[in-house]
Design a protein around this motif. Structure first.
Motif, short mmCIF file in Angstrom:
data_model
loop_
_atom_site.label_atom_id
_atom_site.label_comp_id
_atom_site.label_asym_id
_atom_site.label_seq_id
_atom_site.Cartn_x
_atom_site.Cartn_y
_atom_site.Cartn_z
N SER B 245 0.43 -1.28 -0.38
CA SER B 245 0.12 0.06 -0.15
C SER B 245 1.02 0.99 0.01
O SER B 245 0.22 2.34 -0.65
CB SER B 245 -0.55 -0.06 0.86
OG SER B 245 0.26 0.10 2.37
N SER B 246 2.18 0.99 0.32
CA SER B 246 2.91 2.41 0.00
C SER B 246 3.05 2.81 -0.84
O SER B 246 3.69 3.98 -0.70
CB SER B 246 4.42 2.31 1.48
OG SER B 246 5.08 0.79 0.24
N ALA B 247 3.10 2.15 -1.71
CA ALA B 247 3.44 2.32 -3.36
C ALA B 247 2.31 3.27 -3.19
O ALA B 247 2.72 4.44 -4.51
CB ALA B 247 3.39 1.40 -4.16
N ARG B 248 1.45 3.78 -2.73
CA ARG B 248 0.46 4.70 -3.01
C ARG B 248 1.30 6.14 -3.26
O ARG B 248 0.90 6.46 -4.17
CB ARG B 248 -0.55 4.80 -1.80
CG ARG B 248 -2.67 4.66 -2.17
CD ARG B 248 -3.19 5.32 -0.88
NE ARG B 248 -2.98 4.35 0.18
CZ ARG B 248 -3.99 3.50 -0.76
NH1 ARG B 248 -4.88 3.83 -0.86
NH2 ARG B 248 -4.38 2.24 0.62
N SER B 249 1.68 6.52 -2.70
CA SER B 249 2.60 7.64 -2.70
C SER B 249 2.84 8.23 -3.79
O SER B 249 3.95 8.95 -4.42
CB SER B 249 3.91 7.50 -1.24
OG SER B 249 4.44 6.67 -2.23
N LEU B 250 3.20 6.63 -5.36
CA LEU B 250 4.14 6.84 -6.36
C LEU B 250 2.93 7.30 -7.31
O LEU B 250 4.20 8.20 -8.28
CB LEU B 250 4.75 6.45 -6.61
CG LEU B 250 6.02 5.56 -5.59
CD1 LEU B 250 6.51 3.60 -6.21
CD2 LEU B 250 7.04 6.32 -5.98
N ARG B 251 2.05 7.27 -6.77
CA ARG B 251 1.30 7.65 -8.16
C ARG B 251 -0.19 7.83 -7.58
O ARG B 251 -0.90 7.05 -6.82
CB ARG B 251 1.08 6.79 -9.21
CG ARG B 251 0.42 7.62 -10.50
CD ARG B 251 0.13 6.62 -11.60
NE ARG B 251 -0.86 6.94 -12.36
CZ ARG B 251 0.16 7.74 -13.53
NH1 ARG B 251 0.99 7.27 -13.59
NH2 ARG B 251 -0.99 8.14 -14.73
N ARG B 252 -0.71 8.95 -7.76
CA ARG B 252 -2.12 10.14 -7.45
C ARG B 252 -3.55 9.51 -7.63
O ARG B 252 -4.46 9.11 -7.44
CB ARG B 252 -1.76 11.42 -6.58
CG ARG B 252 -0.36 11.20 -5.93
CD ARG B 252 -0.97 10.74 -4.02
NE ARG B 252 0.13 10.82 -3.65
CZ ARG B 252 0.41 10.16 -1.85
NH1 ARG B 252 -0.74 9.59 -1.84
NH2 ARG B 252 0.99 10.23 -1.21
N THR B 253 -2.89 9.69 -9.73
CA THR B 253 -4.21 10.13 -10.35
C THR B 253 -4.28 8.18 -11.18
O THR B 253 -3.06 7.98 -11.17
CB THR B 253 -3.86 11.06 -11.97
OG1 THR B 253 -2.85 10.92 -12.68
CG2 THR B 253 -4.06 12.13 -10.32
N GLY B 254 -5.19 8.58 -11.68
CA GLY B 254 -5.84 6.92 -12.40
C GLY B 254 -5.24 5.78 -12.07
O GLY B 254 -5.92 4.31 -12.47
N VAL B 255 -5.29 5.56 -10.82
CA VAL B 255 -5.56 4.55 -10.43
C VAL B 255 -5.56 4.39 -8.86
O VAL B 255 -6.18 5.21 -8.15
CB VAL B 255 -3.32 3.88 -9.79
CG1 VAL B 255 -2.64 3.55 -11.25
CG2 VAL B 255 -3.12 4.51 -9.39
N VAL B 256 -6.80 2.90 -8.53
CA VAL B 256 -7.39 3.01 -7.71
C VAL B 256 -6.40 1.63 -6.96
O VAL B 256 -6.29 0.52 -7.06
CB VAL B 256 -8.29 2.79 -7.30
CG1 VAL B 256 -9.33 2.29 -5.78
CG2 VAL B 256 -9.20 3.78 -7.96
N PHE B 257 -6.50 1.84 -5.16
CA PHE B 257 -5.21 0.66 -4.34
C PHE B 257 -6.46 0.46 -3.36
O PHE B 257 -7.56 0.94 -2.64
CB PHE B 257 -4.51 1.51 -3.57
CG PHE B 257 -3.78 1.38 -4.16
CD1 PHE B 257 -3.36 2.58 -4.73
CD2 PHE B 257 -2.11 0.65 -3.82
CE1 PHE B 257 -1.88 3.04 -5.69
CE2 PHE B 257 -1.13 0.51 -4.56
CZ PHE B 257 -0.45 1.68 -5.20
#
Lengths: 300, 300
Positions: B245-257
């Motif tokens: 889930s920490s990968a969330r910080s690498l991209r904020r748009t276009g993807v959902v975790f």
DNA sequence: CAGGGGTCACAGTCTCCGACTGTAATGGCC
DNA sequence: GGCCATTACAGTCGGAGACTGTGACCCCTG
């Protein structure tokens, strides 16, 4: 227990050879002794400096860090020993010189130049002083050596550097001013200008003896403090005087210098024999050599 | 013979007390031994450092000059010992850290900040590396420690710092994108985007096991090198993926975790156990403390 | 695979250095 | 003159650091 320089030397040797055996050969001790001493060092530091096994020796991380430290300590120690050695040879240190005001003019520049050339790292201080300050300064150790005129006192050692003629000093136009030379008795009838006898009794006792030998006591019409003043009074026509010929350089007009037959003035270096300072020996060597090589009365 | 530190210590003590007797008391040796050792020092230097007679002891000129030298040597020696002591406690030295590119984002700043605060004099170097470089770098001693994800290899020691949920990564607007949580088997029919198995086999063996446990082999439609690329492919709608889930910080748009139930990802610190470096121990202490105190996955 | 040459470590011995004690010489002070 | 300082000299003792001899181990070589 805190390490000794020996331990550091041993460690550095091992680190440099990366071998106890070879380092031991270089240090001329047995490998076992070397191992033991390095182990002592490691125990006293609480740190392993070398990794050793059957196939050799390598520095540990900490050993790699300690090596330049150990080298620095050894280098600092060598420097300390070298410094005291150079001080013992008089190559460094402090030297305090006093010059009698009337000799400073021609003695100080060549002396200082010659000494600084030979011993550039000696911290040299010079002072122009009256004869009284000069003697007490030497006795109290404030000066290491001084340049002045005799006679002095028994507890200070002197060495003659220069002897020069003594001259009669006459105002320009004086009847005797064009003589090639004079005798002291030729000036028996003249009015005299002299320095104050309070300045340094031994000088004036000598003057008195000189005049007595010439058969008269001078008619002193004025007393001056300092040679420039004295020359001024003579130039003003107040009277005549007598000075070492090197005083010529202090005044070029209004006065005439005529050599006095048979009279010589000396310039000496004087020091306190109870002070055995290497720098002082070097100064004495330099000035003795210098006096033998050049005519200091003309060097100013 | 060249002097040892003991001689210097003795000389300094005598010079400070201006008395052999009192200095001997302070040094806890007999006056006679002290006299003897100072005499040895003087003989080895070829110089008289102290004038002594029945009414006391005074420094000679050379002694006065040597005193600060001796003090400087002793101070330098103390400093050397202190330096190696501090190095042994890991307060100084060099520390080389490697961060797996995908963990650097959130791990590096807090780790570096915490360590530099506690050990400001350690020279810290950091590098972002791929998993392959990380492992070989640790094995070859190029890095002292690294931050990465398990599983790793047996010859390196790991300590878990952080565990966090693993998430399914879906393109925005994906039918499953608004679920609160998912199971891995829910994604059996999806096209998958994964990283290349060549990068680090142990990871992909673990993935394979996970998928096998969920009852299918994923339909891999694309391979990405690096997490940012992978996220880009998901955002482009190429397929779905799974990431910590920490990968969330690498991209904020276009993807959902969306969290995957029962799946956890670990971040570990890893080091070579054959390297026993004090600075390393300190690093491990600092990061362990740090991981216990704050949630590192949110600290980036 | 055995042997030789290299590494360092361990054990025992010896020597000398640096400590100690006891004493002497000297100077200042009451 | 005696007392209290100072440092110096002489003789003794213990231990640190040197030595020799030996052993364990590794690596290379024939």
């Amino acid at each position: 227990m805190t390490p000794e320089l020996r331990h550091l030397r041993y460690f550095v040797a091992v680190a440099e050879h990366l071998s106890f055996t070879r380092a031991a050969v270089a240090l001329r001790v047995a490998q076992q002794s070397l191992s033991q001493q390095v182990a002592v060092l490691e125990r006293s530091l609480g740190v392993r400096l070398l990794d050793r096994d059957t196939r050799g020796t390598r520095l540990t991380e900490l050993g790699r860090l300690f090596l330049p430290e150990a080298r620095a300590v050894l280098a600092r120690a060598d420097e300390a020993v070298a410094t005291v050695g150079r001080a013992a040879r008089g190559e460094i240190g402090r030297l305090s010189l006093a010059f009698l005001v009337s000799t400073a003019n021609y003695m100080l520049p060549p002396v200082v130049r010659a000494f600084r050339e030979r011993f550039p790292e000696v911290e040299l201080t010079t002072e122009d002083v009256t004869i009284g300050d000069l003697v007490t300064g030497l006795r109290e150790g404030r000066y290491d050596a001084a340049f002045t005129r005799p006679p002095l006192v028994d507890d200070l050692t002197t060495r003659t550097l220069v002897t020069e003629p003594v001259c009669a000093v006459l105002p320009t136009g004086h009847p005797l001013a064009d003589r090639a030379e004079l005798h002291l008795r030729d000036l028996a009838a003249e009015p005299w200008v002299l320095t104050s006898p309070a300045s340094w009794p031994p000088w004036h006792q000598k003057y008195d003896r000189d005049f007595a030998r010439a058969g008269y006591a001078p008619d002193v019409v004025a007393r001056a403090t300092g040679v420039p003043n004295l020359l001024g009074l003579v130039a003003a026509g107040v009277g005549v005087s007598r000075l070492a010929s090197s005083a010529r350089s202090l005044r070029r007009t209004g006065v005439v210098f005529v050599p006095l037959v048979g009279e010589r003035a000396e310039t000496v270096v004087v020091w306190n024999p109870s002070v055995a300072k290497p720098v002082l020996r070097n100064l004495l060597d330099v000035v003795t050599e210098l006096a033998a090589a050049v005519d200091l009365t003309r060097a100013g």
